[in-house]
Design a protein around this motif. Structure first.
Motif, PDB file in Angstrom:
ATOM      1  N   ALA A 196       7.565  -7.927  -5.745  1.00 53.09           N
ATOM      2  CA  ALA A 196       7.789  -6.883  -4.731  1.00 53.09           C
ATOM      3  C   ALA A 196       7.709  -5.482  -5.344  1.00 53.09           C
ATOM      4  O   ALA A 196       7.233  -4.544  -4.701  1.00 53.09           O
ATOM      5  CB  ALA A 196       9.133  -7.099  -4.050  1.00 53.09           C
ATOM      6  N   TRP A 197       8.164  -5.340  -6.580  1.00 58.80           N
ATOM      7  CA  TRP A 197       8.116  -4.021  -7.226  1.00 58.80           C
ATOM      8  C   TRP A 197       6.684  -3.565  -7.470  1.00 58.80           C
ATOM      9  O   TRP A 197       6.391  -2.363  -7.443  1.00 58.80           O
ATOM     10  CB  TRP A 197       8.910  -4.033  -8.532  1.00 58.80           C
ATOM     11  CG  TRP A 197       8.382  -4.999  -9.560  1.00 58.80           C
ATOM     12  CD1 TRP A 197       8.581  -6.349  -9.605  1.00 58.80           C
ATOM     13  CD2 TRP A 197       7.552  -4.680 -10.684  1.00 58.80           C
ATOM     14  NE1 TRP A 197       7.927  -6.901 -10.685  1.00 58.80           N
ATOM     15  CE2 TRP A 197       7.295  -5.907 -11.372  1.00 58.80           C
ATOM     16  CE3 TRP A 197       7.021  -3.503 -11.188  1.00 58.80           C
ATOM     17  CZ2 TRP A 197       6.520  -5.959 -12.520  1.00 58.80           C
ATOM     18  CZ3 TRP A 197       6.258  -3.549 -12.338  1.00 58.80           C
ATOM     19  CH2 TRP A 197       6.011  -4.768 -12.985  1.00 58.80           C
ATOM     20  N   LEU A 198       5.780  -4.520  -7.683  1.00 60.32           N
ATOM     21  CA  LEU A 198       4.365  -4.169  -7.829  1.00 60.32           C
ATOM     22  C   LEU A 198       3.781  -3.683  -6.500  1.00 60.32           C
ATOM     23  O   LEU A 198       2.904  -2.818  -6.481  1.00 60.32           O
ATOM     24  CB  LEU A 198       3.572  -5.376  -8.327  1.00 60.32           C
ATOM     25  CG  LEU A 198       3.744  -5.754  -9.804  1.00 60.32           C
ATOM     26  CD1 LEU A 198       3.013  -7.050 -10.114  1.00 60.32           C
ATOM     27  CD2 LEU A 198       3.261  -4.629 -10.712  1.00 60.32           C
ATOM     28  N   VAL A 199       4.267  -4.255  -5.409  1.00 63.95           N
ATOM     29  CA  VAL A 199       3.847  -3.803  -4.078  1.00 63.95           C
ATOM     30  C   VAL A 199       4.148  -2.317  -3.923  1.00 63.95           C
ATOM     31  O   VAL A 199       3.316  -1.541  -3.432  1.00 63.95           O
ATOM     32  CB  VAL A 199       4.562  -4.614  -2.977  1.00 63.95           C
ATOM     33  CG1 VAL A 199       4.291  -4.009  -1.597  1.00 63.95           C
ATOM     34  CG2 VAL A 199       4.119  -6.067  -3.006  1.00 63.95           C
ATOM     35  N   ILE A 200       5.341  -1.907  -4.366  1.00 65.60           N
ATOM     36  CA  ILE A 200       5.740  -0.507  -4.245  1.00 65.60           C
ATOM     37  C   ILE A 200       4.858   0.396  -5.113  1.00 65.60           C
ATOM     38  O   ILE A 200       4.399   1.455  -4.669  1.00 65.60           O
ATOM     39  CB  ILE A 200       7.218  -0.340  -4.642  1.00 65.60           C
ATOM     40  CG1 ILE A 200       8.121  -1.054  -3.638  1.00 65.60           C
ATOM     41  CG2 ILE A 200       7.581   1.147  -4.713  1.00 65.60           C
ATOM     42  CD1 ILE A 200       8.021  -0.535  -2.236  1.00 65.60           C
ATOM     43  N   LEU A 201       4.586  -0.026  -6.339  1.00 67.20           N
ATOM     44  CA  LEU A 201       3.787   0.813  -7.238  1.00 67.20           C
ATOM     45  C   LEU A 201       2.357   0.985  -6.723  1.00 67.20           C
ATOM     46  O   LEU A 201       1.794   2.085  -6.773  1.00 67.20           O
ATOM     47  CB  LEU A 201       3.775   0.217  -8.645  1.00 67.20           C
ATOM     48  CG  LEU A 201       5.107   0.270  -9.412  1.00 67.20           C
ATOM     49  CD1 LEU A 201       4.946  -0.362 -10.794  1.00 67.20           C
ATOM     50  CD2 LEU A 201       5.596   1.713  -9.544  1.00 67.20           C
ATOM     51  N   ILE A 202       1.768  -0.101  -6.222  1.00 64.70           N
ATOM     52  CA  ILE A 202       0.403   0.006  -5.681  1.00 64.70           C
ATOM     53  C   ILE A 202       0.407   0.837  -4.405  1.00 64.70           C
ATOM     54  O   ILE A 202      -0.490   1.661  -4.180  1.00 64.70           O
ATOM     55  CB  ILE A 202      -0.172  -1.403  -5.419  1.00 64.70           C
ATOM     56  CG1 ILE A 202      -0.311  -2.174  -6.739  1.00 64.70           C
ATOM     57  CG2 ILE A 202      -1.531  -1.306  -4.723  1.00 64.70           C
ATOM     58  CD1 ILE A 202      -0.697  -3.627  -6.579  1.00 64.70           C
ATOM     59  N   SER A 203       1.434   0.638  -3.575  1.00 61.27           N
ATOM     60  CA  SER A 203       1.553   1.436  -2.351  1.00 61.27           C
ATOM     61  C   SER A 203       1.723   2.914  -2.694  1.00 61.27           C
ATOM     62  O   SER A 203       1.209   3.786  -1.984  1.00 61.27           O
ATOM     63  CB  SER A 203       2.741   0.955  -1.514  1.00 61.27           C
ATOM     64  OG  SER A 203       2.589  -0.384  -1.116  1.00 61.27           O
ATOM     65  N   MET A 204       2.434   3.193  -3.786  1.00 65.05           N
ATOM     66  CA  MET A 204       2.636   4.572  -4.211  1.00 65.05           C
ATOM     67  C   MET A 204       1.305   5.231  -4.569  1.00 65.05           C
ATOM     68  O   MET A 204       1.057   6.393  -4.203  1.00 65.05           O
ATOM     69  CB  MET A 204       3.574   4.614  -5.414  1.00 65.05           C
ATOM     70  CG  MET A 204       3.817   6.018  -5.964  1.00 65.05           C
ATOM     71  SD  MET A 204       4.677   6.005  -7.546  1.00 65.05           S
ATOM     72  CE  MET A 204       3.372   5.422  -8.640  1.00 65.05           C
ATOM     73  N   LEU A 205       0.446   4.505  -5.269  1.00 58.19           N
ATOM     74  CA  LEU A 205      -0.865   5.053  -5.626  1.00 58.19           C
ATOM     75  C   LEU A 205      -1.675   5.376  -4.377  1.00 58.19           C
ATOM     76  O   LEU A 205      -2.326   6.432  -4.295  1.00 58.19           O
ATOM     77  CB  LEU A 205      -1.624   4.064  -6.513  1.00 58.19           C
ATOM     78  CG  LEU A 205      -0.990   3.772  -7.881  1.00 58.19           C
ATOM     79  CD1 LEU A 205      -1.802   2.713  -8.629  1.00 58.19           C
ATOM     80  CD2 LEU A 205      -0.882   5.043  -8.712  1.00 58.19           C
ATOM     81  N   CYS A 206      -1.619   4.482  -3.398  1.00 59.48           N
ATOM     82  CA  CYS A 206      -2.295   4.744  -2.119  1.00 59.48           C
ATOM     83  C   CYS A 206      -1.624   5.903  -1.385  1.00 59.48           C
ATOM     84  O   CYS A 206      -2.293   6.707  -0.728  1.00 59.48           O
ATOM     85  CB  CYS A 206      -2.272   3.492  -1.245  1.00 59.48           C
ATOM     86  SG  CYS A 206      -3.116   2.063  -1.951  1.00 59.48           S
ATOM     87  N   GLY A 207      -0.289   5.986  -1.522  1.00 59.80           N
ATOM     88  CA  GLY A 207       0.444   7.072  -0.897  1.00 59.80           C
ATOM     89  C   GLY A 207       0.065   8.427  -1.465  1.00 59.80           C
ATOM     90  O   GLY A 207       0.062   9.436  -0.744  1.00 59.80           O
ATOM     91  N   LEU A 208      -0.264   8.480  -2.756  1.00 60.09           N
ATOM     92  CA  LEU A 208      -0.714   9.735  -3.363  1.00 60.09           C
ATOM     93  C   LEU A 208      -2.028  10.198  -2.737  1.00 60.09           C
ATOM     94  O   LEU A 208      -2.240  11.399  -2.527  1.00 60.09           O
ATOM     95  CB  LEU A 208      -0.882   9.557  -4.868  1.00 60.09           C
ATOM     96  CG  LEU A 208       0.416   9.419  -5.682  1.00 60.09           C
ATOM     97  CD1 LEU A 208       0.102   9.014  -7.116  1.00 60.09           C
ATOM     98  CD2 LEU A 208       1.213  10.714  -5.657  1.00 60.09           C
TER      99      LEU A 208
END
Length: 364
Positions: A36-48
């Protein structure tokens, strides 16, 4: 209205608090289990990338909020129904955040208290703050947000000290492959909470130094993503993937396991404090955006009375959007995110930027 200004730091506190809001308490990326923590990190990159779109729109129209720039991009007649959709989206999102807050409070510290009393009382305080204007909201961010971070760090330290804390709960990394992670990132993780920062377009014109727009926006996504990822690592290390995927409020469950010398217990009060603080930013951001949007669309001179009207609407709406909390969450993750958040937070801003770029390029 635009004479009132807030600093870049105040905007950072407000929107970061808005983004974290109820997100810290809920179990994001649950279907990816220990990843789940990887989901957040990848989502963060897309969020940028998304924030880059929002800040570029603001660069093209620095004096305009989202509802003011839309008519300039797609024309007066096409823009009106789209703006109404955004206003309804802001109001409904505020109601959803209130429902999350009400359900947690009623199920923990105020058991038996009618949910309408909890949400109604909170909205009275929220409206009182917002009627002071964006400067008051910004100053509240400076005061309240450090409390949120202090509570969060305190919880993390306590979690690391309990017997059940095991980093091996995070393994095997990618044990279920990349597919569950991708399914959680798109559209869920991208749009909740990172895509919700589209609300920042309603705040940018109130920034006292417009040259800080990109710096503030990108910092919000990066810092918020790191905090969310670390939070999930802490929760997973304590609860394990199986319990994490089945719990409505996993951080609360983890905090309840903290016990110091069998004497100091019930640190879940810190989680309640975080929830109250987070909902303050979440509901405040949505309500402020809705009020500013309505006042600009209908050419109203002030928003003070609008906040009262919105409070009267949001409180009952938060109670009728789901017959129970399970249905409320199901509507959010199964229908609201893919069919409403994805277009309004991702697809439409991308289209608006493309049209704005063409207009600026060819002076249309």
């Amino acid at each position: 209205m635009k004479q009132a200004k807030i600093s870049g730091l105040q905007l950072f506190y407000v929107i970061l608090g808005f983004m974290l809001g109820t997100t810290m308490i809920l179990g994001l990326g649950a279907k990816a289990k220990q990843d789940a923590w990887l989901v957040i990190l990848i989502s963060m990159l897309c969020g940028l990338i998304l924030m880059g779109i929002f800040t570029q729109l603001s660069a093209y129209y620095p004096e305009d909020t989202l509802v003011e720039m839309i008519p300039k991009i797609i024309g007066k007649y096409l823009s009106f129904p789209l703006i109404i959709m955004y206003i309804l989206y802001f109001i409904y999102s505020a109601a959803r955040a209130c429902r999350d807050f009400g359900e947690l409070i009623v199920s923990t510290i105020l058991v038996g208290t009618p949910t309408v009393v909890v949400i109604g009382g909170f909205m009275v305080l929220m409206i009182y703050c917002l009627r002071g204007g964006v400067e008051t909201f910004g100053r509240m961010g400076e005061v309240v947000f450090p409390t949120y971070i202090f509570s969060l760090v305190a919880v993390w330290i306590l979690l690391m000290g309990i017997e059940q804390f095991e980093l091996k709960n995070l393994t095997p990394v990618l044990g279920n492959g990349i597919k569950p992670i991708v399914k959680e990132v798109f559209p869920g993780g991208l749009n909740f909470p990172f895509g919700e920062t589209v609300i920042i377009l309603m705040f940018f014109p109130f920034l006292n130094k417009m040259q800080n727009v990109r710096k503030v926006g990108m910092s919000i996504i990066f810092v918020g993503g790191i905090l969310l990822a670390v939070n999930l690592i802490m929760i997973l290390s304590v609860l394990g993937a199986e319990i994490f995927t089945k719990d409505f409020f996993p951080l609360l469950s983890a905090a309840r396991m903290v016990s110091i010398a069998d004497f100091l217990e019930r640190f879940d009060a810190l989680i309640i404090l975080m929830m109250v603080t987070g909902v303050f930013f979440k509901v405040g951001g949505w309500t402020f955006g809705a009020a500013v949007a309505i006042s600009q669309v209908f050419k109203l001179k002030q928003t003070r009375s609008l906040f009262l009207a919105l409070g009267i609407i949001i409180t009952p709406l938060s109670l009728i959007i789901g017959s129970n909390f399970v249905e409320h969450l199901e509507i959010g993750f199964e229908y609201f995110i893919p069919y409403f958040l994805l277009p309004l937070q991702t697809i439409i801003p991308i289209l608006l930027l493309c049209i704005a770029f063409i207009r600026k390029k060819f002076n249309l």
